[in-house]
Design a protein around this motif. Structure first.
Motif, PDB file in Angstrom:
ATOM      1  N   ARG B 285      45.268  29.145  40.917  1.00 44.90           N
ATOM      2  CA  ARG B 285      44.719  30.355  40.313  1.00 44.90           C
ATOM      3  C   ARG B 285      45.740  31.102  39.475  1.00 44.90           C
ATOM      4  NH1 ARG B 285      41.076  32.280  44.694  1.00 44.90           N
ATOM      5  NH2 ARG B 285      42.517  34.009  44.914  1.00 44.90           N
ATOM      6  N   THR B 310      43.964  23.232  42.804  1.00 43.75           N
ATOM      7  CA  THR B 310      43.611  23.791  44.113  1.00 43.75           C
ATOM      8  C   THR B 310      42.105  24.068  44.123  1.00 43.75           C
ATOM      9  OG1 THR B 310      43.844  26.079  43.406  1.00 43.75           O
ATOM     10  CG2 THR B 310      45.813  24.989  44.286  1.00 43.75           C
ATOM     11  N   THR B 328      39.684  19.688  51.691  1.00 35.65           N
ATOM     12  CA  THR B 328      38.341  19.314  51.253  1.00 35.65           C
ATOM     13  C   THR B 328      38.376  18.592  49.906  1.00 35.65           C
ATOM     14  OG1 THR B 328      38.142  21.647  50.684  1.00 35.65           O
ATOM     15  CG2 THR B 328      36.893  20.894  52.560  1.00 35.65           C
TER      16      THR B 328
HETATM   17  C1  LIG Z   1      37.587  25.033  55.131  1.00 26.68           C
HETATM   18  C2  LIG Z   1      38.473  25.232  53.938  1.00 26.68           C
HETATM   19  C3  LIG Z   1      38.853  24.155  53.180  1.00 26.68           C
HETATM   20  C4  LIG Z   1      39.705  24.299  52.070  1.00 26.68           C
HETATM   21  N1  LIG Z   1      40.066  23.196  51.373  1.00 26.68           N
HETATM   22  C5  LIG Z   1      40.944  23.338  50.343  1.00 26.68           C
HETATM   23  C6  LIG Z   1      41.389  22.201  49.595  1.00 26.68           C
HETATM   24  O1  LIG Z   1      40.979  21.060  49.844  1.00 26.68           O
HETATM   25  N2  LIG Z   1      42.278  22.367  48.602  1.00 26.68           N
HETATM   26  C7  LIG Z   1      42.763  23.614  48.266  1.00 26.68           C
HETATM   27  O2  LIG Z   1      43.572  23.694  47.339  1.00 26.68           O
HETATM   28  N3  LIG Z   1      42.328  24.692  48.927  1.00 26.68           N
HETATM   29  C8  LIG Z   1      41.433  24.592  49.947  1.00 26.68           C
HETATM   30  N4  LIG Z   1      40.987  25.715  50.587  1.00 26.68           N
HETATM   31  C9  LIG Z   1      41.331  27.040  50.016  1.00 26.68           C
HETATM   32  C10 LIG Z   1      42.713  27.525  50.335  1.00 26.68           C
HETATM   33  O3  LIG Z   1      42.670  28.233  51.566  1.00 26.68           O
HETATM   34  C11 LIG Z   1      43.225  28.504  49.238  1.00 26.68           C
HETATM   35  O4  LIG Z   1      42.256  29.505  49.051  1.00 26.68           O
HETATM   36  C12 LIG Z   1      43.476  27.849  47.887  1.00 26.68           C
HETATM   37  O5  LIG Z   1      44.256  26.677  48.030  1.00 26.68           O
HETATM   38  C13 LIG Z   1      44.206  28.830  47.034  1.00 26.68           C
HETATM   39  O6  LIG Z   1      44.338  28.332  45.696  1.00 26.68           O
HETATM   40  P1  LIG Z   1      45.480  28.849  44.715  1.00 26.68           P
HETATM   41  O7  LIG Z   1      46.812  28.571  45.306  1.00 26.68           O
HETATM   42  O8  LIG Z   1      45.181  28.245  43.391  1.00 26.68           O
HETATM   43  O9  LIG Z   1      45.180  30.411  44.566  1.00 26.68           O
HETATM   44  P2  LIG Z   1      45.947  31.694  45.109  1.00 26.68           P
HETATM   45  O10 LIG Z   1      46.075  31.644  46.578  1.00 26.68           O
HETATM   46  O11 LIG Z   1      45.248  32.855  44.516  1.00 26.68           O
HETATM   47  O12 LIG Z   1      47.412  31.567  44.528  1.00 26.68           O
HETATM   48  C14 LIG Z   1      47.774  31.764  43.183  1.00 26.68           C
HETATM   49  C15 LIG Z   1      49.301  31.785  43.115  1.00 26.68           C
HETATM   50  O13 LIG Z   1      49.711  31.817  41.755  1.00 26.68           O
HETATM   51  C16 LIG Z   1      50.871  32.652  41.627  1.00 26.68           C
HETATM   52  N5  LIG Z   1      50.957  33.136  40.224  1.00 26.68           N
HETATM   53  C17 LIG Z   1      50.132  34.013  39.617  1.00 26.68           C
HETATM   54  N6  LIG Z   1      50.496  34.162  38.322  1.00 26.68           N
HETATM   55  C18 LIG Z   1      51.566  33.372  38.096  1.00 26.68           C
HETATM   56  C19 LIG Z   1      52.395  33.073  36.976  1.00 26.68           C
HETATM   57  N7  LIG Z   1      52.172  33.611  35.764  1.00 26.68           N
HETATM   58  N8  LIG Z   1      53.405  32.197  37.131  1.00 26.68           N
HETATM   59  C20 LIG Z   1      53.651  31.627  38.334  1.00 26.68           C
HETATM   60  N9  LIG Z   1      52.908  31.856  39.443  1.00 26.68           N
HETATM   61  C21 LIG Z   1      51.856  32.709  39.326  1.00 26.68           C
HETATM   62  C22 LIG Z   1      50.654  33.746  42.650  1.00 26.68           C
HETATM   63  O14 LIG Z   1      51.902  34.305  43.054  1.00 26.68           O
HETATM   64  C23 LIG Z   1      49.943  33.004  43.792  1.00 26.68           C
HETATM   65  O15 LIG Z   1      50.881  32.537  44.761  1.00 26.68           O
HETATM   66  C24 LIG Z   1      40.144  25.594  51.694  1.00 26.68           C
HETATM   67  C25 LIG Z   1      39.742  26.690  52.451  1.00 26.68           C
HETATM   68  C26 LIG Z   1      38.932  26.541  53.555  1.00 26.68           C
HETATM   69  C27 LIG Z   1      38.552  27.752  54.360  1.00 26.68           C
END
Ligand SMILES: Cc1cc2nc3c(=O)[nH]c(=O)nc-3n(C[C@H](O)[C@H](O)[C@H](O)COP(=O)(O)OP(=O)(O)OC[C@H]3O[C@@H](n4cnc5c(N)ncnc54)[C@H](O)[C@@H]3O)c2cc1C
Ligand SMILES: Nc1ncnc2c1ncn2[C@@H]1O[C@H](COP(=O)(O)O)[C@@H](O)[C@H]1O
Lengths: 261, 396
Positions: B285, B310, B328
């Protein structure tokens, strides 16, 4: 249409660790949940029922407390739930699990459509579905992301492979395993929640299923775990801060050293 | 079946109780009780200083007596005339095991008009290539693939069957194992041998990679496993190696099936499938918008890698589900995993922890991804990645 959805109670895997010193499984306080993939199977079963009519039964094999998982499944709108539970079922591998589930399904009078999750997140094997289909002598398709009925007994689906998606057609009765992409599970309804509270969940054991104790549980399993150990430790971790182009330069030098790129 | 306790030798010292990984042993007074959930892992037997504990005897699995066993089989997965890399990796590993067991290695090739691939398989280590050429095998479909392998295995009785833990492999091999009344170990990452009992020691990650387990199939035949791509070593091809090509007929294929292939609906527009990729550049994200994946694509292209994501990025609609990595989604194990704008949620980490080298770029120094990354870069990915792209381009 009679639909059976197989669901498994699993521990939240990210909390499971091996104690580095005693090598014992740390499972205290680890929460049990419905295997996430099975929620998609359940949702798909409910959607098929809404389109084609019929009933959805959720089925699980597990310890007595797995009944909680089944009750939770009822809150999503399943019509009935059955638990296969017996001390003799303990220690089952995928073969013995599928064998027991197959007998359970036969005792329930079979089904037109059996749905399983892609895999359970504790063992990650993805074997129970296909093995179950083998014991029931049913056609099956793995990794479905979209189901469409073209006739009341003919189902077309899109299924995931490494290269992309294939269209497959199968004649019911059949077993399908589903991937996450297939749907977005609903939120449990208040009405169903109320109903689930008092719903009876039959528990079938070894004798009810007319199984021999050598066919189930640990004695019925062909695989045997001979050792468990923690994964090899990762190397030292480094955290770098600095100007972007410095970081980029340093990283590229490191990657080249590792012969990457 | 349970651990055998010799009460005369047991001193109730409690060592075994502590050693049991599953916590099923306990002492009641001076008496050792083996509770439910014992899976005969043998950890207690190993620590017992008094020789009071023993595993029940197991014999080596045996084939039908009238047919000589047929060594190690490797399922040679192919699609449209291209062999899956894991098939060649498995032939390399099968050769290693075969030298120790002193048995031949055979590749099993299914498809339609694919005879040409046989030479590639012998060059990679197969002594024999069984070819089943049939129009019903032109595209992967569980039913005919399972039928063909079941019939062939019943006829020739391999001692061991290995297949890639790919989508097709994991879809149809379990059905073969069930039909042959034998066990199957999924997604293995290492093999060893117990020569005395002729058992294949199969090691695989479980619980999302938090635990490794070694598994055997001691009382059924054949021993079967699916194997994760990119962990076994292929041999350097030896085009001069001689191999026997054995075309075989499978009667079951002449009966009409209950399922059929319709057409390919969508191709994933990626040159390297995630499971085979040596480099994966993944976005979360933190990318803030789907269009920014183009930045990752540029980097991935320079590194010859594939794109991962992700669930956060997939759910936002920025990229399609086949790219999702984690609990997942897919499990991957590339040489290099670059996590860009990914927080490092546990559900994401379980899908990447077998990667050789993890680099994370995140602006938040507290992000959990830094706990697992070999190298963590604290900073803005929109500054660091373009700089890295420049750096790579300048060095070439
Ligand atoms: C039952 C279940 C199954 C799941 N299965 C999966 C799965 O298979 N795969 C999966 O990925 N997730 C899964 N999830 C979801 C998981 O819990 C997280 O919600 C998800 O991985 C978060 O995605 P993210 O890191 O992209 O987003 P976020 O958690 O929002 O992280 C975004 C990160 O980007 C950083 N950032 C923002 N802007 C910048 C920038 N300009 N430069 C550098 N860094 C920046 C932030 O500091 C933050 O750390 C599951 C959840 C559940 C409940
Ligand atoms: N004990 C069980 N009870 C009911 N269903 C199960 C059980 N174990 C596995 N399944 C089903 O089989 C699928 C694959 O599980 P696995 O082979 O363990 O990865 C799961 O998603 C469930 O749908």
């Amino acid at each position: 249409m009679k639909i059976i959805v197989c669901i498994k109670q699993v521990p939240e895997t990210q909390e499971i660790r091996l104690d580095p010193i005693t090598h014992t499984l740390q499972r205290e306080g680890v929460k049990s949940i419905i295997n996430p993939f099975d929620l998609y199977a359940l949702e798909e079963g409910l959607r098929v029922r809404e389109r084609q009519g019929g009933s959805v039964t959720v089925l699980s094999m597990g310890p007595p407390q797995a009944v909680e998982t089944l009750r939770e499944a009822l809150t999503y709108g399943a019509d009935g739930a059955v638990l296969l539970s017996d001390r003799a079922f303990a220690g089952a591998d995928t073969w013995a699990t599928a064998y027991t589930l197959a007998r359970g399904i036969s005792k329930l009078g079979g089904a037109d459509l059996i749905l399983c999750g892609k895999q359970a997140i504790d063992g990650d094997t993805a074997q129970v579905g296909p093995e179950l289909a083998a014991f029931l002598e049913l056609p099956y398709v793995a990794w479905a992301r979209k189901l469409t009925f073209v006739e009341s007994e003919v189902l077309q689906m899109e299924r995931l492979l490494d290269h992309g998606y294939d269209g497959i057609e199968v004649r019911l009765p059949a077993l399908i395993t589903v991937v996450k992409e297939i749907n977005e599970p609903r939120v449990p309804s208040f009405k169903a929640k109320l109903r689930a509270k008092s719903q009876k969940i039959p528990v079938l054991g070894l004798q009810d299923l007319e199984l021999d104790q050598n066919q189930v549980g640990l004695p019925g399993s062909f695989t045997q775990v001979v050792k468990v150990f923690p994964p090899p430790a990762r190397g030292e971790r480094e955290l770098w801060e600095g100007a972007p182009n410095e970081l980029a330069q340093r990283l590229w030098t490191r990657l080249q050293k590792l012969k990457i790129g | 079946m349970a651990i055998i306790v010799d009460l005369d030798k047991c001193t109730a010292c409690g060592l075994c109780v502590e050693a049991c990984p599953f916590g099923v042993l306990r002492l009641e007074g001076e008496r050792l009780i083996i509770g439910d959930g014992c899976n005969l892992c043998g950890a207690c037997v190993e620590v017992c200083e008094f020789g009071a504990l023993a595993l029940p005897a197991t014999a080596a699995p045996e084939p039908r007596p009238e047919v000589p066993p047929d060594g190690i089989w490797v399922f040679a997965e192919q699609r449209h005339g291209r062999l899956a890399p894991v098939a060649l990796e498995l032939l390399g590993e099968a050769r290693r095991l075969a030298e120790i067991l002193r048995v031949p290695v055979s590749a099993v090739l299914f498809g339609h008009q694919i005879h040409d691939l046989a030479t590639e398989l012998t060059a990679a280590g197969a002594d024999k290539v069984y070819v089943v050429d049939h129009p019903r095998l032109a595209e992967f479909l569980e039913e005919p693939y399972a039928q063909a392998l079941i019939e062939l295995a019943r006829r020739c009785q391999p001692e061991i069957i290995l297949a890639g833990a790919t989508y097709p492999g994991r879809a149809f091999i379990p059905r073969v194992a069930a039909a042959l009344d034998t066990g199957l170990t999924a997604d293995c990452t290492a093999f060893d041998l117990d020569l005395e009992k002729r058992l294949l020691l199969q090691t695989r990650p479980a619980f999302g990679g938090n635990i490794m387990a070694t598994i055997v199939t001691p009382r059924s035949f054949p021993q079967m496993a699916t194997v994760r791509p990119r962990v076994m070593k292929r041999l350097a091809p030896q085009p001069e190696r001689n191999g026997q090509v054995v075309p075989v007929q499978v009667a079951a294929l002449d009966e009409p099936g209950k399922s059929r292939f319709l057409q390919t609906v969508a191709e994933i527009t990626e040159t390297v499938p995630l499971g085979e990729a040596e480099v994966i550049v993944a976005g979360g994200r933190g990318l803030q918008d789907g269009k920014h994946f183009s930045l990752l694509e540029e980097l991935a292209e320079l590194l010859g890698g594939a794109i991962g994501a992700t669930r956060g990025a997939v759910d936002a609609g920025w990229i399609s589900y086949p790219h999702q990595i984690g609990q997942t989604g897919k499990t991957v194990a590339p040489k290099l995993y670059m996590a860009c704008g990914i927080s490092g949620a546990a559900q994401h980490l379980v899908g990447i922890q077998s990667s050789d080298f993890i680099v994370a770029i995140n602006s938040d120094p507290q992000a959990p991804i830094f706990q697992i990354a070999d190298v963590g870069l604290v900073g803005d990915l929109f500054e660091i990645i373009p700089a890295l792209i420049q750096e790579i381009k300048a060095s070439r």
